[in-house]
Design a protein around this motif. Structure first.
Motif, PDB file in Angstrom:
ATOM      1  N   THR A  62     -38.113  81.193  37.836  1.00  0.00           N
ATOM      2  CA  THR A  62     -37.693  80.588  39.083  1.00  0.00           C
ATOM      3  C   THR A  62     -37.187  79.172  38.845  1.00  0.00           C
ATOM      4  N   PHE A  63     -37.276  78.705  37.616  1.00  0.00           N
ATOM      5  CA  PHE A  63     -36.797  77.389  37.231  1.00  0.00           C
ATOM      6  C   PHE A  63     -36.642  77.373  35.713  1.00  0.00           C
ATOM      7  N   PHE A  64     -36.004  76.345  35.199  1.00  0.00           N
ATOM      8  CA  PHE A  64     -35.759  76.247  33.771  1.00  0.00           C
ATOM      9  C   PHE A  64     -36.684  75.200  33.176  1.00  0.00           C
ATOM     10  N   VAL A  65     -37.470  75.580  32.170  1.00  0.00           N
ATOM     11  CA  VAL A  65     -38.352  74.649  31.477  1.00  0.00           C
ATOM     12  C   VAL A  65     -37.810  74.439  30.071  1.00  0.00           C
ATOM     13  N   ARG A  66     -37.596  73.177  29.758  1.00  0.00           N
ATOM     14  CA  ARG A  66     -37.147  72.816  28.410  1.00  0.00           C
ATOM     15  C   ARG A  66     -38.322  72.138  27.712  1.00  0.00           C
ATOM     16  N   HIS A  67     -38.650  72.596  26.513  1.00  0.00           N
ATOM     17  CA  HIS A  67     -39.768  72.024  25.764  1.00  0.00           C
ATOM     18  C   HIS A  67     -39.279  71.057  24.694  1.00  0.00           C
ATOM     19  N   ARG A  68     -38.175  71.398  24.065  1.00  0.00           N
ATOM     20  CA  ARG A  68     -37.632  70.572  22.980  1.00  0.00           C
ATOM     21  C   ARG A  68     -36.172  70.270  23.225  1.00  0.00           C
ATOM     22  N   PRO A  69     -35.594  69.184  22.848  1.00  0.00           N
ATOM     23  CA  PRO A  69     -36.241  68.083  22.137  1.00  0.00           C
ATOM     24  C   PRO A  69     -37.141  67.243  23.042  1.00  0.00           C
ATOM     25  N   VAL A  70     -36.872  67.223  24.352  1.00  0.00           N
ATOM     26  CA  VAL A  70     -37.714  66.481  25.289  1.00  0.00           C
ATOM     27  C   VAL A  70     -38.064  67.415  26.444  1.00  0.00           C
ATOM     28  N   SER A  71     -39.331  67.524  26.749  1.00  0.00           N
ATOM     29  CA  SER A  71     -39.777  68.402  27.830  1.00  0.00           C
ATOM     30  C   SER A  71     -39.288  67.896  29.180  1.00  0.00           C
ATOM     31  N   ASN A  72     -38.938  68.840  30.059  1.00  0.00           N
ATOM     32  CA  ASN A  72     -38.541  68.485  31.427  1.00  0.00           C
ATOM     33  C   ASN A  72     -39.579  68.941  32.452  1.00  0.00           C
ATOM     34  N   ILE A  73     -40.753  69.373  32.001  1.00  0.00           N
ATOM     35  CA  ILE A  73     -41.749  69.941  32.913  1.00  0.00           C
ATOM     36  C   ILE A  73     -42.158  68.943  34.000  1.00  0.00           C
ATOM     37  N   ALA A  74     -42.161  67.648  33.676  1.00  0.00           N
ATOM     38  CA  ALA A  74     -42.525  66.639  34.671  1.00  0.00           C
ATOM     39  C   ALA A  74     -41.451  66.488  35.749  1.00  0.00           C
ATOM     40  N   GLU A  75     -40.234  66.922  35.452  1.00  0.00           N
ATOM     41  CA  GLU A  75     -39.118  66.769  36.388  1.00  0.00           C
ATOM     42  C   GLU A  75     -38.952  67.962  37.331  1.00  0.00           C
ATOM     43  N   VAL A  76     -39.613  69.070  37.041  1.00  0.00           N
ATOM     44  CA  VAL A  76     -39.481  70.265  37.884  1.00  0.00           C
ATOM     45  C   VAL A  76     -40.245  70.010  39.180  1.00  0.00           C
ATOM     46  N   PRO A  77     -39.561  70.048  40.325  1.00  0.00           N
ATOM     47  CA  PRO A  77     -40.231  69.718  41.588  1.00  0.00           C
ATOM     48  C   PRO A  77     -41.176  70.809  42.069  1.00  0.00           C
ATOM     49  N   ASP A  78     -42.128  70.394  42.849  1.00  0.00           N
ATOM     50  CA  ASP A  78     -43.013  71.315  43.589  1.00  0.00           C
ATOM     51  C   ASP A  78     -43.908  72.171  42.709  1.00  0.00           C
ATOM     52  N   LEU A  79     -44.268  71.717  41.520  1.00  0.00           N
ATOM     53  CA  LEU A  79     -45.203  72.463  40.682  1.00  0.00           C
ATOM     54  C   LEU A  79     -46.603  71.908  40.872  1.00  0.00           C
ATOM     55  N   GLU A  80     -47.553  72.802  41.016  1.00  0.00           N
ATOM     56  CA  GLU A  80     -48.953  72.379  41.075  1.00  0.00           C
ATOM     57  C   GLU A  80     -49.349  71.842  39.697  1.00  0.00           C
ATOM     58  N   ASP A  81     -50.306  70.923  39.662  1.00  0.00           N
ATOM     59  CA  ASP A  81     -50.735  70.330  38.395  1.00  0.00           C
ATOM     60  C   ASP A  81     -51.232  71.388  37.402  1.00  0.00           C
TER      61      ASP A  81
END
Length: 102
Positions: A62-81
């Motif tokens: 439902t969204f794109f997660v990039r782990h390398r070279p730099v993670s974008n997980i903090a930028e994905v909106p509306d995610l529970e911790d």
């Protein structure tokens, strides 16, 4: 033309319990997103009396997660911790798995 290629990897070493957690959290996230979109659509159309329940969810991306070279997980909106933390761990486990194959 778009072609989808699905590869199923078995005996990968990621625990079934962890995969179940990922699936559960992904379904919860997707359901919340769909419910919010539905509520917004109902409000915009003036259909406040309409009620619906979203069932039979597919837990594909439902969204794109990039782990390398730099993670974008903090930028994905509306995610529970919990989901954010679990996806970060999943990406780390996938990275370890990929390194084993090199």
């Amino acid at each position: 033309m778009v072609v989808d290629l699905v590869i199923k990897l078995v005996n990968h070493g990621i625990s079934p319990e962890f995969m179940d957690t990922i699936e559960r959290l992904t379904k919860e996230h997707y359901r919340k997103c769909m419910e919010q979109r539905f509520k917004e659509m109902v409000a915009s159309k003036g259909l406040e009396a309409v009620q619906s329940q979203i069932n039979d969810l597919d837990w594909e991306s439902t969204f794109f997660v990039r782990h390398r070279p730099v993670s974008n997980i903090a930028e994905v909106p509306d995610l529970e911790d919990e989901y954010r933390k679990t996806m970060k761990e999943f990406a780390a486990q996938l990275e370890k798995l990929a390194e084993l194959q090199m």
